[in-house]
Design an enzyme around this catalytic site. Structure first.
Site, PDB file in Angstrom:
ATOM      1  N   TRP A 231       0.836  -1.203   0.000  1.00  0.00           N
ATOM      2  CA  TRP A 231       0.000   0.000   0.000  1.00  0.00           C
ATOM      3  C   TRP A 231       0.874   1.259   0.000  1.00  0.00           C
ATOM      4  O   TRP A 231       0.422   2.330   0.348  1.00  0.00           O
ATOM      5  CB  TRP A 231      -0.920   0.010   1.224  1.00  0.00           C
ATOM      6  CG  TRP A 231      -2.085  -0.926   1.113  1.00  0.00           C
ATOM      7  CD1 TRP A 231      -3.341  -0.602   0.697  1.00  0.00           C
ATOM      8  CD2 TRP A 231      -2.133  -2.323   1.408  1.00  0.00           C
ATOM      9  NE1 TRP A 231      -4.159  -1.715   0.701  1.00  0.00           N
ATOM     10  CE2 TRP A 231      -3.450  -2.787   1.142  1.00  0.00           C
ATOM     11  CE3 TRP A 231      -1.199  -3.257   1.880  1.00  0.00           C
ATOM     12  CZ2 TRP A 231      -3.847  -4.107   1.331  1.00  0.00           C
ATOM     13  CZ3 TRP A 231      -1.593  -4.567   2.062  1.00  0.00           C
ATOM     14  CH2 TRP A 231      -2.899  -4.991   1.779  1.00  0.00           C
ATOM     15  N   CYS A 266      -6.630  -4.982  -1.371  1.00  0.00           N
ATOM     16  CA  CYS A 266      -7.725  -5.862  -0.929  1.00  0.00           C
ATOM     17  C   CYS A 266      -8.546  -6.500  -2.048  1.00  0.00           C
ATOM     18  O   CYS A 266      -8.872  -7.676  -1.979  1.00  0.00           O
ATOM     19  CB  CYS A 266      -8.634  -5.160   0.069  1.00  0.00           C
ATOM     20  SG  CYS A 266      -9.657  -3.879  -0.661  1.00  0.00           S
ATOM     21  N   HIS A 325     -13.650  -2.005   1.541  1.00  0.00           N
ATOM     22  CA  HIS A 325     -12.786  -3.154   1.762  1.00  0.00           C
ATOM     23  C   HIS A 325     -13.513  -4.355   1.161  1.00  0.00           C
ATOM     24  O   HIS A 325     -14.737  -4.428   1.199  1.00  0.00           O
ATOM     25  CB  HIS A 325     -12.522  -3.365   3.258  1.00  0.00           C
ATOM     26  CG  HIS A 325     -11.649  -4.553   3.529  1.00  0.00           C
ATOM     27  ND1 HIS A 325     -10.498  -4.795   2.800  1.00  0.00           N
ATOM     28  CD2 HIS A 325     -11.758  -5.589   4.385  1.00  0.00           C
ATOM     29  CE1 HIS A 325      -9.946  -5.925   3.234  1.00  0.00           C
ATOM     30  NE2 HIS A 325     -10.699  -6.415   4.184  1.00  0.00           N
ATOM     31  N   ASP A 348     -11.235 -13.647   4.726  1.00  0.00           N
ATOM     32  CA  ASP A 348     -10.547 -12.448   4.249  1.00  0.00           C
ATOM     33  C   ASP A 348      -9.057 -12.744   4.153  1.00  0.00           C
ATOM     34  O   ASP A 348      -8.438 -13.137   5.125  1.00  0.00           O
ATOM     35  CB  ASP A 348     -10.800 -11.302   5.240  1.00  0.00           C
ATOM     36  CG  ASP A 348     -10.326  -9.952   4.722  1.00  0.00           C
ATOM     37  OD1 ASP A 348      -9.544  -9.923   3.746  1.00  0.00           O
ATOM     38  OD2 ASP A 348     -10.720  -8.924   5.299  1.00  0.00           O
ATOM     39  N   ASN A 388     -19.347  -2.462  12.143  1.00  0.00           N
ATOM     40  CA  ASN A 388     -20.176  -1.865  13.194  1.00  0.00           C
ATOM     41  C   ASN A 388     -19.494  -0.840  14.090  1.00  0.00           C
ATOM     42  O   ASN A 388     -20.084  -0.422  15.075  1.00  0.00           O
ATOM     43  CB  ASN A 388     -20.731  -2.958  14.111  1.00  0.00           C
ATOM     44  CG  ASN A 388     -21.853  -3.736  13.453  1.00  0.00           C
ATOM     45  OD1 ASN A 388     -22.886  -3.182  13.123  1.00  0.00           O
ATOM     46  ND2 ASN A 388     -21.632  -5.017  13.241  1.00  0.00           N
ATOM     47  N   ASP A 390     -17.966   2.695  15.650  1.00  0.00           N
ATOM     48  CA  ASP A 390     -18.382   4.102  15.621  1.00  0.00           C
ATOM     49  C   ASP A 390     -17.205   4.936  15.146  1.00  0.00           C
ATOM     50  O   ASP A 390     -16.052   4.561  15.359  1.00  0.00           O
ATOM     51  CB  ASP A 390     -18.773   4.579  17.027  1.00  0.00           C
ATOM     52  CG  ASP A 390     -20.104   3.986  17.466  1.00  0.00           C
ATOM     53  OD1 ASP A 390     -20.794   3.411  16.612  1.00  0.00           O
ATOM     54  OD2 ASP A 390     -20.433   4.096  18.658  1.00  0.00           O
ATOM     55  N   GLU A 440     -30.537  -0.142  10.933  1.00  0.00           N
ATOM     56  CA  GLU A 440     -30.036   0.776  11.960  1.00  0.00           C
ATOM     57  C   GLU A 440     -31.203   1.256  12.822  1.00  0.00           C
ATOM     58  O   GLU A 440     -32.244   1.670  12.302  1.00  0.00           O
ATOM     59  CB  GLU A 440     -29.383   2.006  11.300  1.00  0.00           C
ATOM     60  CG  GLU A 440     -28.138   1.703  10.480  1.00  0.00           C
ATOM     61  CD  GLU A 440     -26.881   1.543  11.325  1.00  0.00           C
ATOM     62  OE1 GLU A 440     -26.946   1.707  12.555  1.00  0.00           O
ATOM     63  OE2 GLU A 440     -25.828   1.241  10.745  1.00  0.00           O
ATOM     64  N   GLU A 445     -31.457  -4.699  16.099  1.00  0.00           N
ATOM     65  CA  GLU A 445     -30.096  -4.185  16.034  1.00  0.00           C
ATOM     66  C   GLU A 445     -29.607  -3.875  17.441  1.00  0.00           C
ATOM     67  O   GLU A 445     -28.471  -4.162  17.800  1.00  0.00           O
ATOM     68  CB  GLU A 445     -30.038  -2.917  15.177  1.00  0.00           C
ATOM     69  CG  GLU A 445     -28.597  -2.454  14.980  1.00  0.00           C
ATOM     70  CD  GLU A 445     -28.411  -0.952  15.038  1.00  0.00           C
ATOM     71  OE1 GLU A 445     -27.346  -0.494  14.590  1.00  0.00           O
ATOM     72  OE2 GLU A 445     -29.290  -0.240  15.534  1.00  0.00           O
ATOM     73  N   TYR A 535      -7.743   4.771  -0.887  1.00  0.00           N
ATOM     74  CA  TYR A 535      -8.952   4.109  -0.398  1.00  0.00           C
ATOM     75  C   TYR A 535      -8.792   3.620   1.039  1.00  0.00           C
ATOM     76  O   TYR A 535      -9.764   3.350   1.723  1.00  0.00           O
ATOM     77  CB  TYR A 535      -9.360   2.968  -1.351  1.00  0.00           C
ATOM     78  CG  TYR A 535      -8.723   1.624  -1.087  1.00  0.00           C
ATOM     79  CD1 TYR A 535      -9.411   0.631  -0.393  1.00  0.00           C
ATOM     80  CD2 TYR A 535      -7.437   1.318  -1.567  1.00  0.00           C
ATOM     81  CE1 TYR A 535      -8.843  -0.617  -0.175  1.00  0.00           C
ATOM     82  CE2 TYR A 535      -6.877   0.074  -1.355  1.00  0.00           C
ATOM     83  CZ  TYR A 535      -7.571  -0.887  -0.654  1.00  0.00           C
ATOM     84  OH  TYR A 535      -7.010  -2.125  -0.435  1.00  0.00           O
TER      85      TYR A 535
END
Length: 705
Positions: A231, A266, A325, A348, A388, A390, A440, A445, A535
């Site tokens: 990268w 990725c 991603h 992944d 998920n 914040d 959401e 949730e 990115y």
């Protein structure tokens, strides 16, 4: 009477075309027989005389270096006898010296390469090409990778082309990708990886273990795997990640040299892993998440630091939000887990964090991510955080010569948006966010989040930069804040848009709209900045800032323009090896109430298209001409243009050097194509230059007999 002449095998026919059609393996470009487990295949054995009841005939299938019966790596099968390790064999028909046998492998056989010998009495016959490739079988109900829907099997197992979705949540675009799981040496490369994985024979039965091992082997970390990640923006010693248009060249090169191929990011890792899983027979899809959180140390928080001009600072952040991603979902029953976690599993191969000491990730049940069951194997917490976390914004200000941090906002619904994959049987994007998350703010949730938080212990809200010691703890509590839109006294709201098309060489014209929606007179200080970033969220250049104070009354809005001249960014754009996005960040503060709000949006540059001219159908082995036409409608010369083209079953990856293309100039390249395979085929083209890192296009053609 003379003693009976001993029974000898004189030949064996693997009935390749009939078997491979029934096993959906007729696409593999390989001389050996490829079949799927749990499903019968036929072999025709020729003998020196007729087969009699007293004759002893057995087929021996061996796997690995030194096959032995007691290790389960040598299977000795006799017609009409009880099965051996779940395999069975029967005589379909005999006539004089021919004998047609049906062999059914166990639906949980180890996948890999088997050697077949035929034993008659004391004679052993070793056929040339007696090597059989055994794969997972999504068509077999007793195989744990069974997928009931034929259209899905066509897409997720047999489709050798597709799209990978990239860009940003604001402007998603599709990058065509050739998976090419049937091309020459690709299956052999996958078998080489299986051997390299050192999985035990019994682990090779289990797609969960196999997919985990492949997620480790597709990156070069730890094990000299397929692709070296880079990268840095410097790719002089290899191929830039932007320059690939498929997995075939990468896997062929790796198989030939047995050394990691340079370089991947990725989407390249995901493209190659998708090829490997489909090639081995596990249903697989590439999944793109927009605004994915990385390296949050499982505290479900990403900190973004801005200076007083509203520009994002790279140096302080260990964690980051990637514009997108890409990983993979593979389909299987999870026999190692409690009920309820079958179906798609995330894996992944982009090397980000170690799991059990290696750079590998998954399989993690997508349902576990949705339900918040993040303790389940493998790597549930990591995948949960990616979609998920914040996002917390901090402004760094100098107070008496020292850096002080001020929290200016928390975005709780920003991470893990527009989770995308190619739709089944159609060339369009399907949004699968609902498979990963409940809506959401819904009751489910909230429940899922509380469940996840009971296994992940987030730290208090303290910035995690290297200078964190200068900060007082803001809250000792680790209770999850139930996310809500930041409710402000003024109903403050920000929107960021582009007002003109974002063409390289033109001014970048954007706007920040400030809205209020409650009665009163409000004075809003607006700070806006424009930057170029990779990115991965890494800032490459600061292009400009604005500072305005505006007055709004009641429910009203005002649009503030943000304009960047071409000479401010074109030099940077031409010098970078990667594609960059335009990042606009806005901070608004209401003087009267001290309300604060931050918003950021990433946008991509827009490019003129490449058009492909060719017939809609062509006949097998009959040449046709394919032309690629590109008109440079930009105001800048595109330097060092390269056109990359590939058509699976039509022609190998080819690169044309096009030199410089001036504004208004038209480039035309032709290639003579000879189709070698029937069916729907695709030609993929990509144009790269110093200024533009990839304009892709593709066109389909039907090849008939």
């Amino acid at each position: 009477a003379f003693p009976e002449s001993s029974l000898k095998v004189t030949g064996i026919d693997f009935l390749k075309s009939q078997n491979t059609r029934q096993h959906h393996t007729d696409g593999y470009n390989i001389k050996n027989l490829v079949v799927r487990r749990g499903q019968p295949f036929h072999v025709q054995v020729s003998l020196n005389r007729e087969l009699r009841t007293a004759d002893k005939l057995s087929l021996r299938f061996g796997i690995g270096e030194n096959p032995m019966k007691n290790r389960g790596s040598l299977l000795s099968l006799k017609p009409e006898r009880e099965d051996f390790n779940g395999w069975k064999i029967s005589v379909v028909k005999k006539n004089s010296k021919e004998c047609l046998l049906s062999v059914t492998s166990s639906p949980n056989s180890p996948v890999g390469i088997y050697n077949l010998h035929v034993k008659t009495g004391t004679n052993v016959y070793k056929p040339e090409n007696g090597v059989i490739y055994l794969l997972f079988n999504p068509w077999c109900e007793d195989d744990v990778v069974y997928l009931a829907n034929e259209a899905q099997r066509k897409e997720y197992v047999l489709n050798d082309t597709g799209y990978i979705y990239v860009g940003s949540a604001y402007s998603i675009y599709d990058r065509p990708w050739n998976y090419g799981q049937f091309e020459e040496f690709v299956l052999d490369a996958c078998m080489y990886l299986l051997d390299k994985s050192k999985l035990s024979l019994s682990d090779r039965r289990d797609p969960a273990k196999v997919s985990r091992a492949m997620s480790a082997l597709v990156n070069a970390n730890d094990d000299n795997g397929v692709l070296l990640g880079n990268w840095s923006g410097k790719y002089i010693s290899g191929t830039s990640p932007m320059d690939w248009i498929g997995s075939v060249t990468i896997l062929q090169k790796y198989y030939k040299t047995k050394k990691p191929v340079r370089y991947g990011q990725c989407w390249v890792f995901a493209g190659v892993l998708n090829t490997v899983m489909r090639c081995l027979g596990v249903p697989s899809r590439c999944v793109s998440t927009f605004d994915a959180a990385h390296d949050t140390e499982e505290n479900l928080r990403v900190d973004v630091y801005l200076n007083e001009r509203g520009e994002k600072l790279n140096s302080l952040s260990f964690d980051s939000v990637w514009n997108f991603h890409v990983w993979n979902d593979v389909w299987m029953k999870r026999t190692d887990l409690p009920e309820g976690f079958n179906g798609w599993q995330a894996i992944d191969s982009t090397p980000q964090e170690q799991s059990q000491g290696l750079f590998q990730c998954g399989p993690c049940p997508v349902k576990a991510v949705r339900e918040g069951d993040v303790y389940l194997p493998y790597d549930g917490k990591f995948v949960y955080a990616e979609v998920n976390a914040d996002r917390v914004y901090w402004v760094v200000k100098k107070v008496n010569g020292k850096d002080k941090y001020f929290k200016i906002g928390t975005e709780t619904q920003d991470i893990g948006k527009n989770i995308s994959t190619k739709a089944v049987g159609q060339n369009r994007r399907e949004d699968i966010t609902r498979e990963y998350k409940y809506p959401e703010g819904s009751k489910e949730e909230r429940k899922s989040m509380q469940r996840a938080y009971s296994f992940i212990r987030p730290s208090g809200l303290v910035p995690r930069s290297g200078y964190a010691s200068t900060v007082q703890t803001l809250s000792g509590s680790t209770q999850p804040l139930i996310p809500k839109e930041p409710v402000t006294k003024t109903g403050l709201h920000l929107e960021i848009t582009n007002t003109e098309a974002l063409h390289p060489g033109n001014p970048l014209e954007m706007a920040i709209t400030v809205k209020t929606s409650t009665p009163g007179n409000w004075t809003v200080d607006l700070t806006g900045s424009c930057q170029l970033q990779y990115y991965t969220g890494k800032v490459q250049a600061n292009l400009g800032t604005i500072k305005e104070t505006i007055k709004l009354e009641g429910t009203s809005e005002m649009q503030i323009p943000l304009k960047i001249a071409p000479d401010v960014y074109m030099k940077t754009l031409s010098s970078l090896e990667d594609e960059v996005l335009i990042l606009v960040t806005a901070i608004a503060e209401v003087k009267e109430t001290n309300d604060k709000l931050t918003k950021e949006t990433s946008m991509r540059f827009e490019y003129p298209p490449i058009t492909v001219q060719m017939p809609e159908t062509a006949k097998l082995y009959n040449d046709f001409t394919c032309a690629f036409i590109f008109k440079n409608k930009l105001n800048v010369t595109l330097e060092n243009c390269k056109l990359l083209v590939e058509g699976l079953g039509i022609f190998k990856m080819t690169t044309f050097d096009q030199g410089d293309i001036m504004p208004g100039q038209i480039m035309k390249s032709e290639i003579i194509c000879t189709p070698t395979r029937l069916g729907e085929k695709k030609i993929v083209a990509k144009l790269i230059s110093n200024q533009i890192k990839g304009i892709s296009t593709e066109k389909g053609i039907t090849i008939t007999e």
